[in-house]
Every structure is written in structure tokens, then in C-alpha cells.
Design an enzyme around this catalytic site. Structure first.
Site: not given
Lengths: 483, 421, 127
Positions: A49, A407
Site C-alpha cells: 500500500h 500451466c
């Protein structure tokens, strides 16, 4: 006798361990789970943040802004994937613009640089999928995204290399004051064996259980509520749906949810916020998952929720005082809390590590270690290499030519590295969090039997003992016809 | 850079049949690239019998069926590489692959056949709420553990989804000593073949609960219980219908997804219904010289049809290699409507196609005593009665080149389900 | 007279077959699309049988297990006995399709044969 016993190997405990490993001291970390990063640190928004959210003057505000500033150097030093993608707090036409301005003002007071409000036109150019009702947003260019697994593991590995001992699968059952320092009773979660640790100082970084441990030694009680947050992770095909971290301006409808790319190229939507009684309740709920897509669509349009590859829930440690509780307990000398570490805990971790280490250094008059190794290398990602470099690597170690997870295109070489490095992986989730094998769109359907073969051979361990994530989570229960 | 006329991505049933057919059509420079340690693909773990009735007129197990084609590949001396992963396919048909021995290498191919198969839908994609303990496996992962490695993933089992792999695994787990408590299926009909319900569930007294889904998973370390509930017409759980089953394992058999990451990176257009490439009558994708067949193209019910389709793809790729792309040919689109979900192929070129072209598709619901009707523009061309059609089974229409030649101005073909005789 | 409704398992078509019985004898079979359905239905109501497939462990092979099956169908009530008979069977690679694994599956007189080829590990691989 340890100089320091740290309870909890989440990002907070690991950061503290690493910062303390700069000093000549006998340090251990005691962790209930089978791996570091097994609690709150593994299930959160993975956000660094900017720091405009917390009340000016609070520990949250100060440590968040400081932690954010430290991230560039830290990411380089510890080889952690980190990206300053910038964050946006959206305000819709039905919301009070004043709330956004107040947030801007708060951020400036907290010392967050370069904050400004963007109007619809500029915003839409920056984020084409911004919700149609969004009229403006607070832009914080210093906001960033990080891999919380890698951040925690980097700290822990580096602490380990610098002499900190980690006791995993070790659950603290009691702490009492001793003649000098503290006596910590533990039980091994697998064997059930009891072990007693003696330590001059204790650092309490036990996440949602930090109140329990504080309250064992201090009459200054703290109270932590587990606040559940549910998330959905979307396929990499959806990873560029937004490029910034999109928050919503809190309203009377709630705090809102964020939509963000991850450092690995997925899209993350969440969290919900529900206080729960059970501090083990990391289950997702139908209501929670339904709420996510509904709420997220207020700030971001056309969210491809059909591309969800997994959902999960984490528990944040919310303390009644609504701020971090960091420091020596007033009536328990040498017992240092790092408690109530909810959001922005990940962002603040570097600063918390610095702060607590400084505190302990003072208490024990520790001197610096001349041979401290500050740098740590992460697991080599062959996909970052040129074809020539890659082929040189494969010639040296053919395991880098063998894809195990189709993947995420993770090679056997990376898995071997994950197993054999300090605090190496011993479970499927351990391999997954270190390498991403099994974290992709098929969610380990293809690679788990292959990864199990590698664990069996390399650790080595029996197939029956291989777990998803520690004691009791065994993958197979017997051989054919014999169960 | 190495050069091959034809590179086949995947050595399962589709890749093997395509290779044999391309070789028999006169192409010698062929390379099959297989990521596993053996040829045969998923058939190697499908140890039940019932494969090959159409192709070989006998009931074979998966490995037996595969071995017939592997033998044909060996007899023809077709080259293949095992333990090799294709990393990328470029629009110019440059194939990048990697293995332990050769490292990362590039191959220039004149044509490429995509035969990568499919993967299973995961728990995450189903968005089932609850805990995330060990003990939740896709049916295919459990099948690999039991049939290839010899390890049992659990003792007491609940299965979600009545796809064929789920049904087959209900029997397999039972025979190997586990107790399968229930199979729950979200839809009001099974996604698997009828014979599998009889011989995998009914034979062992395993209940099948249609219109049911999993609403909760308990257990923090290992699955301890699963709650299923009935769903309404909107497929949402009906409160009050919950039933809790104690178990240590949840197997998922909730659909297969063609594995087209490589196709997408090559720029091949994907049909959102099938999640497979859009192809024309030669099974050629939107990129000339790149063909697709088998489960990467659309999920099949029977391997026999995979082999047939792959055989066509091999022959067509051979023709492309020898003759290049045909001059601009008139293309007609097939429109699937009224219960027909998609067709493969989607486009046909009447001047280029075989004398008889099999168009395969699936229906979107269960239909009883209905017809499959084919129209050339507004003209009804054929109407075939089908006593029962279900989404779990593939249907087909044969288009005749001769018939098409009677409609030189044809603008579209429509295939639909119609009621009545 | 009684009737039984069956789903034929002879092939994937799964025809709904109606069998008419009189004093335990089959008098009519309807609903089948081919002779296999007729044969299946008659057998299913008198002496139901199944092909059984399973796995046995392989020593020294490139894979740990091989696939086995009964050479022909066996009585349905012998399925579990047949699997039980395979419990401790271990074969040594190489295994070739058709190799007899057990000459008589649980007293049925039907052999259990290999249904998968398993190559032997080379000496280098074994190390």
C-alpha cells in the site's frame, strides 16, 4: 538459552528474524505450520500500500509509508518480485467526492508522495475497464504489488542463512516468565513430542493468536478478532484487465473490494470482510464469493468472473484498538509484541522488522555480525533467460529441460531448487508457493503426481507421507487394494 | 533449426492416428512431440474396457487401444520425441520445444497438427465454497494415481459430476477397496454414457443424485465431510435440501476443457462454445497449415471418433504439404441453432471437401423423439429421427459434396433440432 | 409374465431394452438396435456377466503398474473375488499385452491377462 525466540514465521516474524540476524545473537523462530508463510501471510491482497489509508500518527500510517519506501532496495537485495503499478481509489457518481479529498489529505499528512485526484477522462485513458459510474479516483503512484510467499520466504531463507534456527510443526502451548527470560512450552504437531525453549526475549508475531500469547504473560490484555477476507484469483488470460490496483472509496455499503493484477500476471478480486469466531475458519462461503463479483463490478466493468481459477480466504488479525500493537509489554520485560498486524501488515513488514530488531538490539545490547549476508537469490526462473542461456543451463543441469507444471511452465530444476534451498519445500503447497508449480489454471491436476514423485525421490520421503500442506493433509492413503 | 514437413503436437490417440494417416498419404518427414514418458496419452491411464468397438470391432482397454496405434506408428518408422514439451508455436509454424537431452530447440514445420487433448475443470473453476484441504482431486488425477502409480487417494469418496471419468472412477475406487457414497450431478441428466451408469454405479449400488451440487467442504487438513444440496432450475442450491456425507475424498468430474494455450499463442481463432479452434472442412484452423483434431478441437465422447477425425486431419495436412493452400474457395458457414450447440467443422468449402463430410456436434439438452434437421439456406435437406439425444453424447450429420453441388448459390447451412417425426 | 427394463452396455449407444420373462425364461427382447443387445439382455436377466479390469504392480518396469483384464466376461458376483485374487500379484517387466497373469480368475475358469505393454527399465535407468 536463546537470546530471542520469535513466535510465528509469517511475514512479520520472518522480517523480524532477518533484521535480527544482522546481530550476534542466538535466535530461533517457532512456527506451528509445516512451512513458513502458512497463515495470514499466505492469503491476502499481495499489495504494498502507498499509505494514505491509516490515521495520521498511527503506527499503521508510519510503518506503512516507511515499509513502502524500503521495498525497492529490499526487493533487489532479497530478489523478490515487486512492481510499483500504482493504485487508484475510485469514487462513483453516487458517492461523496469529499471522502476522496479527505483520503488525499490524510495521505499527504502520512507522507505519501505524489498523490493526486484523476478525473474521469484521464482515468478512463489509464484504465479502459474502469466502471462506468466512476467519476474520479485518487491516484497513488507509489502503490505496488508483491508476491507475499516470496517476500516471506526470502526473509526466512535469509534469516536461516544468517544463523536463525527455524522450528516448524512446533506449536506453542504456554509461555511463562522464568528467572531470566521466558519458558516456552511446545508440542510437535506431528509426533506430539513436547519440547521446552528458554529465551531471554520473546517476540510475539503469532498473527490471529498473538492475543493469546500476550495475555499469558501480561496483564495488559489485548484482544484480536479474526476478520475473514475471501478472494477470487483469475486466469492469466484476465491478468491485464486492469493494470493498477483498483480500490473503492469506502461507503456505507462497506469498505469495498479491490481488483488488482498480481506480480505473476493473474487478476485478484477481494477481499470481503467478516469477523469470525473461529480463528481457523479459512473456508470460503457462497455468500462471500457471490458478494465479490457483485461489489467488484462497481469499480471495474466486464470482469471475466468465468475465468476464476481458485478462490480462498484469509484471516486478518484485527486488534480492538484498530492499530498495530508493537513494543515491549509494559509489565513483561523482554516480551515484545508485533500484534494486531492486519492490513497494511505486508506493506509494513520491512519497517516492523527494522523497528522490532532495533528494540531487541537495545534490550540485549547486541553487536553487529561481521559476516552478515544481506543478499539472497530467489529460485532461478529459466523463462527469464535467452534461449542460449537456457540451453547452457540445461546442459549443466538437464532438470531445467523438463517441464513439470504445464500451466506455469515450471521445470524440474526449479522444483529441485525449491526442495534443496534453505527451509526447503516438503509439501505440494511448499513447492507451489516457491515455484508456482500447481498454481495455474489446472490447479495442480496435471503436475501433482509428478511433483510427488520428485518429493519422494529428493527429500526423500514416502509417498504416504507427502502432504498438501503439513500434518494430516496427506495426498494418498494407501496402495491399491490395501486401504 | 530443424525442419520437418509435419509436426504433431501430442502423442495421444489424436496425434497417433494423424501421424499414421499423414504417413500413408505420402509424407515422410513427420515428428510427433509428446510431453509424457510414453506415447498413448490419457488412454494409458484409462484401464477400463470399451474402447475401439467402431475401429477394431472389439472391446479394448485404453492401453490396448493405444498400443494398436503405437504399433502402426512404429511399423511406419515415424519419428517421435518423448518427455518433450512444446513451449510455443508461431503463426509461421515455428515450433519451439524443450526436453532434458536436446534443451530448447526450434523446428520449422510446413504444417502443424494440434493434438494436445484437454484438461479437467478444477475445483477453483467451479467456485465451490468451503475449506481447501487435501483430498479434493479431479477424477483424472485420481485415475492417474490409482492406475499408473498404484496409490489410493482416499477411502470414503463423494464424486461431483457424472462425466464418464467420474463414473469410471466410482467403479475403480470401489474395486480397489474404497467406499463411494454418492455421485452428485448439477444437471438434471448425466454427462456420461448410459452404459457407464449401469456398470459403474448400478452394479455397485452407488446412488446418482441428479440436480445436486456440492455446497460445502469441511476439514482443514484433509476432507472430513462434503455437503450436497438439490439445485433448482436456475442451478442454484435450494435451502433446506442439504445432505452431509462424511468422507475423506471429493472427486470432481465436471467437464473437460480443450487445452489451447499453444493454439492461442499461435493466433488461432477459438470457438467460445467448444473452447477449441474454429476449423473448416479440412480441420484447418484460422491459420493455414495448422490443423486440429481430437479433444483439443472439441471434447469427444468416444475415442473411435477421435481416431477418425485425426485420420482426416493427417490426410488433409499431407495434402496441404504437397499442394499448398488451395486457391480462394467459396466458404459456407454452418449455423448451429435450436439445441445444436456448435458444429465441427464450422466452415465448409464445397469445392474442396471430401465426397462425404462428417459434421459432429453436441446438443444442449436432453431431447426425446426429435429430429436432426439440415437446411441449405431455407431448403430442408435431411431430417433424421433420434429417439434420445443428450449433451453427454456426440451427434453427427453427413454432408454430401454431390448434394452441395446442387446449390451453387448456397449462403448458409443450418443444423437444428426439431420436434416430431 | 414379467418384464425387466435394462440399459444395454454392449456399446456406448446404451439402448433401453425391455425383456419379457415367463417362468424365468426369456420370451421376448425389445428395444435393442443390434443382436448384441438381444444377447446382452438374455444374459443379464439369467446370468449377468462383466469384463473386469484392474491393475497389478510391475517390478523393473518403466511404469509401476500394468493394466489387466479378464480374457472374457465372468459372472457379476465374482467381480470382487477376481480383484481379491490379484491383491498380491507382482509381475516382472517386460509385460506384453496378452501375457497370462492368472490362469483362472477366482475359479471362473477365465484367465486374467495383461492389457498394457510395460517395457523393462534399462540397467542405466535402474540406477
Amino acid at each position: 538459552m536463546y537470546d530471542v525466540a520469535i513466535i510465528g514465521a509469517g511475514v512479520t516474524g520472518s522480517a523480524i528474524a532477518r533484521e535480527l540476524s544482522r546481530y550476534q545473537a542466538n535466535i530461533c523462530v517457532i512456527e506451528r505450520e509445516e512451512d513458513v508463510c502458512g497463515g495470514t501471510s499466505k492469503a491476502n491482497s499481495a499489495i504494498i500500500h502507498a499509505g494514505f489509508d491509516a490515521a495520521p500518527g498511527s503506527l499503521k500510517a508510519r510503518l506503512n509509508v516507511r515499509g513502502n519506501q524500503m521495498m525497492d532496495a529490499l526487493a533487489k537485495e532479497l530478489d523478490i518480485p515487486f512492481l510499483r503499478n500504482g493504485s487508484l481509489v475510485t469514487c462513483t457518481k453516487d458517492q461523496d467526492r469529499g471522502g476522496l479529498c479527505a483520503l488525499l489529505e490524510k495521505g499527504r499528512k502520512n507522507g505519501v508522495p505524489d498523490l493526486r485526484i484523476l478525473e474521469r477522462d484521464e482515468l478512463a485513458a489509464l484504465e479502459p475497464n474502469i466502471g462506468d459510474d466512476v467519476v474520479c479516483a485518487l491516484y497513488a503512484p507509489t502503490g505496488g504489488i508483491v508476491c507475499p510467499f516470496h517476500m516471506t520466504m526470502a526473509y526466512a531463507e535469509n534469516a536461516c542463512v544468517n544463523g536463525v534456527t527455524f522450528f516448524l510443526n512446533t506449536k506453542v502451548t504456554s509461555i511463562r516468565k522464568a528467572e531470566t527470560g521466558y519458558t516456552i512450552e511446545t508440542t510437535h504437531t506431528d509426533t506430539g513430542e513436547a519440547e521446552t525453549f528458554l529465551a531471554k526475549t520473546v517476540v510475539n508475531a503469532a498473527g490471529v493468536y498473538a492475543d493469546t500469547f500476550n495475555n499469558m504473560v501480561s496483564s495488559h490484555k489485548i484482544h484480536i478478532t479474526a476478520r475473514k477476507g475471501e478472494y477470487c484469483l483469475l486466469d492469466k488470460d484476465a491478468g491485464t484487465h486492469v493494470s493498477h490496483t483498483i480500490f473503492q472509496l469506502p461507503s456505507k455499503m462497506g469498505k469495498g473490494v479491490l481488483v488488482t493484477p498480481t506480480v505473476h500476471g493473474n487478476l485478484l478480486v477481494g477481499p470481503t470482510a467478516v469477523d469470525v469466531e473461529n480463528k481457523e475458519a479459512v473456508n470460503t462461503t457462497q455468500d462471500g464469493l457471490d458478494a465479490l463479483s457483485r461489489t467488484a463490478s462497481l469499480s471495474v466493468k466486464n470482469l471475466p468472473m468465468r475465468q476464476v481459477i481458485t478462490s480462498f480466504a484469509g484471516l486478518r488479525a484485527h486488534e480492538d484498538g484498530d492499530d498495530f500493537v508493537i513494543g515491549e509489554a509494559p509489565d513483561a520485560k523482554g516480551f515484545i509484541n508485533a500484534a494486531g498486524i492486519e492490513s497494511p501488515g505486508l506493506s509494513s513488514a520491512p519497517a516492523i522488522g527494522e523497528m522490532v530488531a532495533e528494540l531487541v538490539r537495545g534490550l540485549l545490547s547486541l553487536s553487529e555480525k561481521p559476516d552478515f549476508v544481506a543478499e539472497r537469490k530467489g529460485i532461478l526462473r529459466p523463462e527469464t533467460l535467452s534461449m542460449e542461456e537456457r540451453n547452457r543451463l540445461i546442459r549443466e543441469n538437464p532438470a531445467y529441460g523438463n517441464i513439470i507444471c504445464r500451466c506455469e511452465m515450471i521445470t524440474e530444476g526449479e522444483i529441485l531448487d525449491a526442495i534443496h534451498r534453505p527451509l526447503g519445500a516438503r509439501s505440494l503447497d511448499g513447492v507451489k508457493r516457491r515455484t508456482r508449480a500447481g498454481m495455474g489454471r489446472c490447479q495442480a491436476g496435471f503436475c501433482s503426481p509428478r511433483t510427488m514423485e520428485i518429493l519422494e525421490r529428493e527429500v526423500p520421503m514416502r509417498m504416504f507421507d507427502i502432504t498438501k500442506n503439513g500434518v494430516g493433509s496427506n495426498i494418498v492413503v494407501g496402495v491399491n487394494k490395501e486401504i | 533449426m530443424k525442419q520437418y514437413d509435419l509436426v504433431i503436437v501430442g502423442g495421444g490417440p489424436a496425434g497417433l492416428a494423424a501421424a499414421v494417416s499423414a504417413k500413408d498419404s505420402g509424407i515422410d518427414s513427420i515428428l510427433i512431440i509428446e510431453r509424457d514418458r510414453e506415447l498413448g496419452g490419457i488412454l494409458n491411464q484409462c484401464i477400463h474396457n470399451g474402447f475401439g468397438l467402431h475401429t477394431f470391432k472389439e472391446e479394448l482397454t485404453g492401453p490396448e487401444y493405444a498400443s494398436r496405434f503405437i504399433d502402426q506408428v512404429m511399423e511406419r518408422g515415424i519419428a517421435y520425441k518423448l518427455n518433450t514439451m512444446v513451449m510455443d508455436i508461431s503463426p509461421e509454424k515455428k515450433v519451439t520445444a524443450m526436453n532434458r537431452e536436446d534443451g530448447m530447440f526450434e523446428i520449422d514445420a510446413k504444417a502443424v497438427i494440434l493434438a494436445m487433448g484437454c484438461r479437467e475443470r478444477s475445483r477453483g473453476a467451479l467456485n465451490i465454497p468451503g475449506y481447501r484441504p487435501a483430498g479434493i482431486y479431479s477424477a483424472g488425477t485420481a485415475q492417474r494415481l490409482v492406475n499408473m502409480e498404484g496409490y489410493m487417494p482416499g477411502r470414503e469418496v463423494v464424486i461431483l459430476g457424472s462425466g464418464d471419468i467420474g463414473l469410471i472412477m466410482a467403479r475403480r475406487m470401489t474395486l480397489e477397496g474404497a467406499k463411494v457414497k454418492v455421485v452428485a450431478e448439477l444437471m438434471p441428466y448425466s454427462g456420461g454414457l448410459k452404459r457407464n451408469i449401469v456398470q459403474c454405479l448400478d452394479d455397485f449400488g452407488i446412488p446418482l443424485k441428479l440436480s445436486h451440487t456440492v455446497v460445502d467442504i469441511e476439514g482443514k487438513e484433509r476432507v472430513e465431510a462434503v455437503t450436497i444440496a438439490e439445485v433448482g432450475a436456475d442451478r442454484r442450491p435450494i435451502p433446506g435440501t442439504e445432505e452431509r456425507y462424511t468422507c475423506d475424498t471429493l472427486l470432481l468430474s465436471c467437464g473437460l476443457i480443450p487445452e489451447n494455450e499453444l493454439s492461442k499463442s499461435a493466433g488461432v481463432s477459438i470457438n467460445p462454445i467448444t473452447s477449441g479452434p474454429v476449423v473448416n472442412d479440412s480441420l484447418e484452423t484460422s491459420i493455414p497449415g495448422i490443423f486440429a483434431c481430437g479433444n483439443v478441437l472439441h471434447v469427444h465422447d468416444l475415442v473411435d471418433y477421435v481416431s477418425q477425425e485425426a485420420s482426416s486431419a493427417g490426410k488433409n495436412a499431407a495434402a496441404y504439404i504437397k499442394n499448398g493452400a488451395p486457391a480462394d474457395a467459396k466458404t459456407v458457414e454452418i449455423h448451429p441453432v435450436d439445441g445444436v450447440r456448435y458444429t465441427v467443422p464450422k466452415y465448409i468449402r464445397p469445392s474442396e471437401m471430401d465426397d462425404n463430410l462428417t459434421v459432429r456436434f453436441r446438443v444442449g439438452d436432453v431431447y426425446k423423439n426429435c429430429c436432426i434437421a439440415t437446411y441449405f439456406d431455407d431448403a430442408l435437406i435431411s431430417r433424421r429421427k433420434r429417439p434420445v439425444m443428450a449433451p453427454g453424447e456426440m451427434e453427427q450429420v453427413i454432408l454430401s459434396k454431390a448434394k452441395l453441388s446442387e446449390y451453387p448459390d448456397l449462403s448458409k447451412i443450418t443444423i437444428r433440432i426439431e420436434e416430431g417425426e | 409374465m414379467s418384464t425387466r427394463e435394462l440399459t444395454c452396455i454392449g456399446c456406448p449407444l446404451g439402448c433401453a431394452v425391455t425383456v419379457t420373462l415367463e417362468n424365468g425364461d426369456v420370451t421376448a427382447v425389445a428395444g435393442n438396435t443390434c443382436p448384441r443387445g438381444d444377447a446382452y439382455a438374455r444374459k443379464e436377466v439369467t446370468n449377468p456377466t462383466r469384463i473386469v479390469t484392474s491393475t497389478v504392480r510391475v517390478k523393473g518396469g518403466v511404469v509401476a503398474m500394468t493394466n489387466v483384464k479378464t480374457a472374457s466376461d465372468i459372472p457379476k458376483d465374482k467381480i470382487f473375488d477376481c480383484v481379491e485374487a490379484l491383491r498380491d500379484v507382482v509381475v516382472t517387466a517386460p509385460v506384453t499385452i496378452g501375457d497370462v497373469i492368472l490362469p483362472d480368475a477366482a475359479g471362473t475358469g477365465v484367465a486374467i491377462v495383461a492389457a498394457r505393454n510395460v517395457a523393462a527399465l534399462s540397467e542405466a535407468q535402474q540406477q
